[in-house]
Design a protein around this motif. Structure first.
Motif, mmCIF file in Angstrom:
data_model
loop_
_atom_site.group_PDB
_atom_site.id
_atom_site.type_symbol
_atom_site.label_atom_id
_atom_site.label_comp_id
_atom_site.label_asym_id
_atom_site.label_seq_id
_atom_site.Cartn_x
_atom_site.Cartn_y
_atom_site.Cartn_z
ATOM 1 N N THR A 1 1.815 10.884 -8.012
ATOM 2 C CA THR A 1 2.824 11.873 -8.389
ATOM 3 C C THR A 1 4.077 11.251 -9.012
ATOM 4 O OG1 THR A 1 3.647 11.843 -6.111
ATOM 5 C CG2 THR A 1 2.100 13.580 -6.691
ATOM 6 N N HIS A 2 4.441 10.035 -8.581
ATOM 7 C CA HIS A 2 5.691 9.448 -9.035
ATOM 8 C C HIS A 2 5.559 8.569 -10.267
ATOM 9 C CE1 HIS A 2 6.615 10.642 -4.898
ATOM 10 N NE2 HIS A 2 7.875 10.635 -5.248
ATOM 11 N N VAL A 3 4.352 8.108 -10.560
ATOM 12 C CA VAL A 3 4.159 7.183 -11.686
ATOM 13 C C VAL A 3 3.138 7.717 -12.686
ATOM 14 C CG1 VAL A 3 3.513 4.842 -12.369
ATOM 15 C CG2 VAL A 3 4.756 5.211 -10.225
ATOM 16 N N LEU A 4 1.928 8.018 -12.217
ATOM 17 C CA LEU A 4 0.856 8.385 -13.147
ATOM 18 C C LEU A 4 1.102 9.735 -13.815
ATOM 19 C CD1 LEU A 4 -2.313 7.183 -11.209
ATOM 20 C CD2 LEU A 4 -0.902 5.940 -12.848
ATOM 21 N N VAL A 5 1.544 10.712 -13.064
ATOM 22 C CA VAL A 5 1.794 12.028 -13.659
ATOM 23 C C VAL A 5 2.871 11.956 -14.741
ATOM 24 C CG1 VAL A 5 2.658 14.357 -13.218
ATOM 25 C CG2 VAL A 5 0.904 13.373 -11.722
ATOM 26 N N PRO A 6 4.023 11.328 -14.495
ATOM 27 C CA PRO A 6 5.015 11.194 -15.579
ATOM 28 C C PRO A 6 4.480 10.439 -16.798
ATOM 29 C CG PRO A 6 6.059 10.768 -13.465
ATOM 30 C CD PRO A 6 4.590 10.858 -13.204
ATOM 31 N N LEU A 7 3.679 9.382 -16.572
ATOM 32 C CA LEU A 7 3.097 8.647 -17.700
ATOM 33 C C LEU A 7 2.185 9.542 -18.531
ATOM 34 C CD1 LEU A 7 2.128 5.131 -16.247
ATOM 35 C CD2 LEU A 7 3.808 5.599 -18.046
ATOM 36 N N MET A 8 1.353 10.326 -17.857
ATOM 37 C CA MET A 8 0.447 11.227 -18.578
ATOM 38 C C MET A 8 1.236 12.289 -19.344
ATOM 39 S SD MET A 8 -2.937 11.698 -16.119
ATOM 40 C CE MET A 8 -2.069 12.057 -14.572
ATOM 41 N N ARG A 9 2.281 12.814 -18.726
ATOM 42 C CA ARG A 9 3.092 13.829 -19.411
ATOM 43 C C ARG A 9 3.727 13.253 -20.674
ATOM 44 N NH1 ARG A 9 3.634 18.501 -16.598
ATOM 45 N NH2 ARG A 9 3.540 18.438 -14.299
ATOM 46 N N LEU B 1 9.069 -0.920 -8.411
ATOM 47 C CA LEU B 1 8.451 -0.858 -9.731
ATOM 48 C C LEU B 1 9.506 -1.166 -10.795
ATOM 49 C CD1 LEU B 1 5.843 -0.044 -11.305
ATOM 50 C CD2 LEU B 1 6.768 2.280 -11.361
ATOM 51 N N VAL B 2 9.159 -2.042 -11.749
ATOM 52 C CA VAL B 2 10.122 -2.405 -12.797
ATOM 53 C C VAL B 2 9.640 -2.023 -14.194
ATOM 54 C CG1 VAL B 2 11.203 -4.245 -11.470
ATOM 55 C CG2 VAL B 2 9.233 -4.789 -12.909
ATOM 56 N N GLU B 3 8.343 -1.790 -14.352
ATOM 57 C CA GLU B 3 7.833 -1.419 -15.680
ATOM 58 C C GLU B 3 6.479 -0.741 -15.528
ATOM 59 O OE1 GLU B 3 6.326 -3.619 -19.810
ATOM 60 O OE2 GLU B 3 7.755 -4.662 -18.502
ATOM 61 N N VAL C 1 0.824 -1.208 0.000
ATOM 62 C CA VAL C 1 0.000 0.000 0.000
ATOM 63 C C VAL C 1 0.859 1.261 0.000
ATOM 64 C CG1 VAL C 1 -1.927 -1.201 1.095
ATOM 65 C CG2 VAL C 1 -0.356 0.127 2.504
ATOM 66 N N ALA C 2 2.067 1.192 0.546
ATOM 67 C CA ALA C 2 2.964 2.343 0.467
ATOM 68 C C ALA C 2 3.349 2.601 -0.990
ATOM 69 C CB ALA C 2 4.212 2.105 1.311
ATOM 70 N N PHE C 3 3.554 1.522 -1.742
ATOM 71 C CA PHE C 3 3.810 1.631 -3.176
ATOM 72 C C PHE C 3 2.625 2.288 -3.871
ATOM 73 C CE2 PHE C 3 2.713 -0.719 -7.138
ATOM 74 C CZ PHE C 3 3.674 -0.182 -7.984
ATOM 75 N N SER C 4 1.428 1.904 -3.504
ATOM 76 C CA SER C 4 0.230 2.487 -4.105
ATOM 77 C C SER C 4 0.147 3.986 -3.833
ATOM 78 C CB SER C 4 -1.026 1.793 -3.565
ATOM 79 O OG SER C 4 -1.070 0.449 -3.964
ATOM 80 N N GLY C 5 0.534 4.383 -2.633
ATOM 81 C CA GLY C 5 0.455 5.783 -2.277
ATOM 82 C C GLY C 5 1.351 6.680 -3.109
ATOM 83 N N VAL D 1 -1.168 18.698 -9.348
ATOM 84 C CA VAL D 1 -0.106 18.057 -8.561
ATOM 85 C C VAL D 1 0.165 18.862 -7.290
ATOM 86 C CG1 VAL D 1 2.335 17.409 -8.533
ATOM 87 C CG2 VAL D 1 0.946 16.969 -10.574
ATOM 88 N N ALA D 2 0.170 20.176 -7.422
ATOM 89 C CA ALA D 2 0.416 21.032 -6.259
ATOM 90 C C ALA D 2 -0.677 20.859 -5.209
ATOM 91 C CB ALA D 2 0.515 22.494 -6.693
ATOM 92 N N ARG D 3 -1.937 20.739 -5.650
ATOM 93 C CA ARG D 3 -3.043 20.532 -4.705
ATOM 94 C C ARG D 3 -2.889 19.195 -3.982
ATOM 95 N NH1 ARG D 3 -6.168 22.794 -8.890
ATOM 96 N NH2 ARG D 3 -6.844 20.718 -9.582
ATOM 97 N N TYR D 4 -2.498 18.181 -4.739
ATOM 98 C CA TYR D 4 -2.315 16.854 -4.145
ATOM 99 C C TYR D 4 -1.215 16.902 -3.083
ATOM 100 C CZ TYR D 4 -1.776 11.770 -3.859
ATOM 101 O OH TYR D 4 -1.707 10.477 -3.407
ATOM 102 N N GLU D 5 -0.094 17.516 -3.416
ATOM 103 C CA GLU D 5 1.023 17.595 -2.474
ATOM 104 C C GLU D 5 0.668 18.465 -1.271
ATOM 105 O OE1 GLU D 5 4.186 16.010 -2.407
ATOM 106 O OE2 GLU D 5 2.866 14.792 -3.668
ATOM 107 N N ALA D 6 -0.114 19.521 -1.490
ATOM 108 C CA ALA D 6 -0.525 20.388 -0.386
ATOM 109 C C ALA D 6 -1.411 19.620 0.592
ATOM 110 C CB ALA D 6 -1.260 21.607 -0.924
#
Length: 236
Positions: free
Chosen positions: A130-138, A172-174, A122-126, A223-228
Motif C-alpha cells: 500500500t505504501h510503495v507499490l500502489v503509488p508506483l503503479m499509479r 526507504l530512500v529510492e 520484514v516490517a518494511f516488507s509488510g 487496496v480496500a480489500r487488502y486493508e480490510a
C-alpha cells in the motif's frame, strides 16, 4: 529464538506448514498478500521467512545477497546443511533449488542483533504494497490483476558498514518501477541505521506480473480489500 513457532526442524530438514507461513506473514511481517493464506490456491511460504531462517541458522554477515528461485509450498522439506561457505543454496530433498545465498565479511550469531535485523526488514516488507507499490503503479498508470494480485519477491541484498549495533531501523530512500509489457520490475533501495548512525545500505527487487492499464475504481477496491484483511485480522 523468536522464529521457533514458524517452522519445524528435524535434523537438517526444515519445513513450514501453510499455517506457520500465514502466521509469520501476518504476525511478524504484517503482510496480508493473499498468496500467504492457508487456503490460497497458489499458496507459498513468504520469502521473508526463508531469509529469516537462513539468518537464524547461519548468522548475519556484513555482505549478503539472496536470490529467490522458486515458490516453497506447504510442508516442503528443505535441506539446511550443517556447514556452508560463502555461497550456498537451499534446496529440497529432490535438489530443487529455492534460494541461493552469497555472503562475505564479518558475521554475528548474536540473537539480539539478528532478531532486530529480521524484524526491521520484514516490517518494511509488510508496508510495500500500500505504501510503495500502489503509488508506483499509479505514477505509471498501471495495475496488477485485481482478481489475481501477484507480487513476486525476486532478490534482496545488503552491505553493512559495521556489526556494532543492538537494533536496526530501516528506511526507504529510492524506489523505481520499470515496465516491460505485462511485467514490472521494482527496485527498492534502503538505508539501515542504529539511531543516527548509518549501519549499512541495501536493495530489494520485486516482480509485478499481469500488468494492465489502471482502472481507478478497481485499484481502489483492491487496496480496500487488502486493508480490510489487515483490519479483520488485527481485530480478531
Amino acid at each position: 529464538m523468536f522464529l521457533s513457532p514458524y517452522f519445524k526442524k528435524e535434523q537438517q530438514s526444515v519445513s513450514v506448514s501453510a499455517q506457520q507461513a500465514s502466521d509469520f506473514a501476518k504476525e511478524v511481517a504484517q503482510d496480508f498478500n493473499p498468496i500467504h493464506d492457508v487456503a490460497a490456491k497458489r499458496f507459498c511460504v513468504p520469502g521473508d521467512l526463508l531469509f529469516a531462517l537462513v539468518l537464524g541458522q547461519y548468522g548475519l554477515s556484513q555482505k549478503m545477497r539472496f536470490q529467490f528461485e522458486g515458490m516453497v509450498g506447504d510442508g516442503v522439506s528443505l535441506v539446511f546443511p550443517p556447514q556452508v561457505g560463502e555461497r550456498f543454496a537451499i534446496c529440497d530433498h529432490k535438489d530443487k533449488q529455492y534460494l541461493s545465498v552469497e555472503r562475505s565479511g564479518d558475521s554475528t550469531l548474536c540473537d539480539v542483533q539478528i532478531e532486530s535485523f529480521i524484524r526491521s526488514y520484514v516490517a518494511f516488507s509488510g508496508l510495500n504494497f500500500t505504501h510503495v507499490l500502489v503509488p508506483l503503479m499509479r505514477e505509471q498508470g498501471v495495475m496488477i490483476n485485481p482478481a489475481r494480485p501477484l507480487v513476486i519477491y525476486e532478490s534482496m541484498a545488503f552491505d553493512l558498514i559495521t556489526l556494532d549495533f543492538n537494533h536496526i531501523e530501516l528506511s526507504l530512500v529510492e524506489q523505481t518501477l520499470v515496465i516491460d509489457g505485462k511485467r514490472g520490475d521494482v527496485t527498492l533501495k534502503f538505508e539501515l541505521r542504529c539511531g543516527d548512525k548509518l549501519v549499512g545500505t541495501g536493495v530489494k527487487t520485486l516482480v509485478l506480473s499481469g500488468l494492465r492499464a489502471i482502472e481507478e475504481q478497481d485499484m481502489d477496491a483492491m487496496v480496500a480489500r487488502y486493508e480490510a484483511r489487515r483490519i479483520d485480522y488485527q481485530g480478531a
